[in-house]
Write a protein that holds these residues in place. Structure first.
Motif, PDB file in Angstrom:
ATOM      1  N   ILE A 108     -38.174 -11.726   6.880  1.00  0.00           N
ATOM      2  CA  ILE A 108     -38.513 -10.847   8.007  1.00  0.00           C
ATOM      3  C   ILE A 108     -37.353  -9.903   8.325  1.00  0.00           C
ATOM      4  O   ILE A 108     -37.549  -8.695   8.497  1.00  0.00           O
ATOM      5  CB  ILE A 108     -38.874 -11.687   9.243  1.00  0.00           C
ATOM      6  CG1 ILE A 108     -40.180 -12.458   9.000  1.00  0.00           C
ATOM      7  CG2 ILE A 108     -38.990 -10.806  10.481  1.00  0.00           C
ATOM      8  CD1 ILE A 108     -40.517 -13.448  10.085  1.00  0.00           C
ATOM      9  N   TYR A 157     -41.145  -5.010  15.763  1.00  0.00           N
ATOM     10  CA  TYR A 157     -41.826  -5.633  14.621  1.00  0.00           C
ATOM     11  C   TYR A 157     -41.123  -6.923  14.207  1.00  0.00           C
ATOM     12  O   TYR A 157     -41.773  -7.942  13.938  1.00  0.00           O
ATOM     13  CB  TYR A 157     -41.877  -4.660  13.449  1.00  0.00           C
ATOM     14  CG  TYR A 157     -42.418  -5.280  12.178  1.00  0.00           C
ATOM     15  CD1 TYR A 157     -43.789  -5.458  11.999  1.00  0.00           C
ATOM     16  CD2 TYR A 157     -41.555  -5.700  11.174  1.00  0.00           C
ATOM     17  CE1 TYR A 157     -44.284  -6.036  10.840  1.00  0.00           C
ATOM     18  CE2 TYR A 157     -42.034  -6.284  10.016  1.00  0.00           C
ATOM     19  CZ  TYR A 157     -43.403  -6.448   9.848  1.00  0.00           C
ATOM     20  OH  TYR A 157     -43.884  -7.028   8.710  1.00  0.00           O
ATOM     21  N   SER A 161     -42.751 -10.580  14.422  1.00  0.00           N
ATOM     22  CA  SER A 161     -42.877 -11.370  13.200  1.00  0.00           C
ATOM     23  C   SER A 161     -42.205 -12.728  13.352  1.00  0.00           C
ATOM     24  O   SER A 161     -42.750 -13.757  12.934  1.00  0.00           O
ATOM     25  CB  SER A 161     -42.267 -10.611  12.013  1.00  0.00           C
ATOM     26  OG  SER A 161     -42.945  -9.389  11.788  1.00  0.00           O
TER      27      SER A 161
END
Length: 489
Positions: A108, A157, A161
């Motif tokens: 990630i 984001y 995530s």
């Protein structure tokens, strides 16, 4: 004096013993690829010799053998290797899951790369530097606003995530909890089946194998100690019968708590508070240590997050865990950056003497970064320190804040890399150790088809020899019965 039929009985017992050995060999071959199967061995004992000692025993030149008895069909298994394997399996299960959790986090964060948060920070810094040289350029201001939005989107984001993976870990923890309880229930049922068979003198080897296989699976999930029940009933049990067993939960301080015995099973439950694990308990007020570095359950809890016994300065319980700590570090980093960046931005001036404005917004509750609505008007970007045309001194101050953000982010990524490397090393080490012990177990307990074929030929020859002996004795008896005492007829 021995009976004329004595040799017939001796040969018959040999025939039956070799037949039992051939049946056991066939069972081994049939289960050569069965998971958890332990090869079995027939133990032969010489039968009681004739005559037995006594005052009225016949006087003959020594005792005469009476053949062979099948004493037992026994599993070829080393209990010490089982103990070693289960201890190492617990550590391997822990580090395998911890390594997986760190790898997913690295995926990630995606650092270093051309699309991670680090490169977005670099692009934002370069845009600010260009603005410092051309503070009145509309296109430079547009690029700054766009790069700021990209920074916010990328950060959000990453946070989303990480939060999503954290929730997936919770779902996996719930599934693993059900798996632990199911395994405990299955082992308890096997205990009962075994306890019903052993009093009749049977050795339920296949049930022993299934029970050991389930215990091996359980040892990968939680730290356990297996003990066989003491003071078993003195009935018709075989001397080598294992009997029902007990499973104890091991804590890091060496304490053991019984979670399975003949009376039943203590089921595991996960207690949550404030979105993280508060405790893991078994029925009977038995609590599992966290952290423990033993078992997949502990790794899932430590990845997902758990409440410690420590409190902060405000009296709130401290939450630890791989993902909560990363999210907290990112939030602390970004919150400090937004505060400092906005402060520097308010101290500068935009075009047309615009009033001071914030550049970023930050939602502490949801850990989300955004662009202030005032920045939709490009004139409100405060690049100047004095308001004089061509002055980009405040943009330089803003770039300094980004440099501090980059430094903080590199420290976070570095810590993550160190933790991942440590988890990978421990995963490899524990995995190799577990594999070595498993190979030692297999070398002793697994079925070797070559060895079984050799045994089959050996037992077959012995069976044929015993059958030939019966034929020979039959011919002797035929001579005695039909050939003796007919002279002169």
């Amino acid at each position: 004096m021995t009976s004329t039929f004595h040799g017939l009985q001796t040969a018959y017992k040999g025939l039956m013993a070799q037949q039992r050995a051939l049946q056991t060999t066939g069972h081994n071959i049939a289960n050569a690829n069965t998971p958890g199967y332990t090869r079995q061995r027939v133990n032969f004992n010489a039968s009681q010799a004739f005559p037995a000692p006594g005052m009225n025993a016949p006087s003959i030149a020594g005792q005469i053998g009476t053949g062979v008895d099948v004493e037992s069909v026994q599993r070829v298994r080393d209990e010490f290797l089982d103990l070693q394997y289960r201890g190492e399996s617990s550590r391997a299960g822990y580090w395998a899951k911890m390594h997986e959790a760190h790898i997913r986090m690295e995926d990630i964060m995606n650092e270093p790369s051309d699309s991670g948060l680090g490169i977005v920070m670099d692009d934002f810094w370069r845009a600010i530097e260009v603005l410092a040289d051309n503070p009145s350029d509309k296109s430079a201001r547009e690029v700054v606003r766009q790069q700021g939005e990209t920074l916010a989107d990328t950060y959000n984001y990453i946070v989303d995530s990480l939060t999503s993976v954290q929730q997936e870990l919770k779902h996996e923890l719930d599934g693993t909890t059900k798996q632990v309880n199911t395994l405990l229930e299955q082992i308890h049922n096997l205990n009962e089946d075994i306890n019903r068979l052993e009093p009749h003198g049977y050795l339920p080897n296949d049930l022993y194998d299934e029970r050991d296989r389930l215990i091996d699976e359980l040892s990968e999930l939680i730290p356990i100690e297996v003990k066989y029940a003491e003071n078993q009933p003195k009935d018709n049990r075989h001397p080598t019968a294992l009997g029902p067993l007990e499973i104890h939960l091991k804590n890091s301080n060496g304490e053991e708590s019984k979670i399975l015995d003949a009376d039943g099973v203590s089921k595991m439950t996960v207690h949550e508070s404030a979105g993280v694990v508060e405790s893991i308990r078994f029925e009977g007020n038995i609590e599992m240590d966290i952290p423990s570095q033993h078992g997949k359950v502990a790794a899932l809890v430590e990845s997902y997050g758990y409440i410690t016994e420590e409190v902060d300065a405000e009296g709130n319980a401290i939450v630890q865990g791989v993902y909560p700590e990363m999210l907290d570090e990112l939030q602390s980093m970004m919150e400090g950056f937004v505060t400092a960046f906005n402060q520097s931005h308010r101290e500068g001036q935009g075009l047309n003497d615009s009033t001071p404005n914030n550049f970023f917004t930050f939602d502490q509750q949801n850990n989300r970064l955004g662009i202030d609505n005032a920045i939709n008007n490009l004139d409100n970007i405060a690049a100047s320190g004095s308001g004089v045309s061509g002055d980009g001194s405040n943009a330089l101050a803003l770039s300094n804040q980004i440099e501090q953000l980059q430094e903080s982010y590199r420290a976070i990524v570095g810590e993550m890399a160190v933790a991942t490397n440590n988890a990978a090393r421990m995963d490899y080490t524990s995995g190799v150790r577990q594999s070595t012990i498993e190979q030692n177990r297999l070398s002793m307990s697994a079925v070797s088809l070559d060895e079984e074929m050799v045994n089959m030929i050996s037992f077959q020859h012995a069976y044929n020899a015993a059958a030939r002996q019966i034929t020979m004795i039959d011919e002797m008896l035929d001579r005695i019965i039909n050939g003796m005492g007919i002279v002169g007829r």
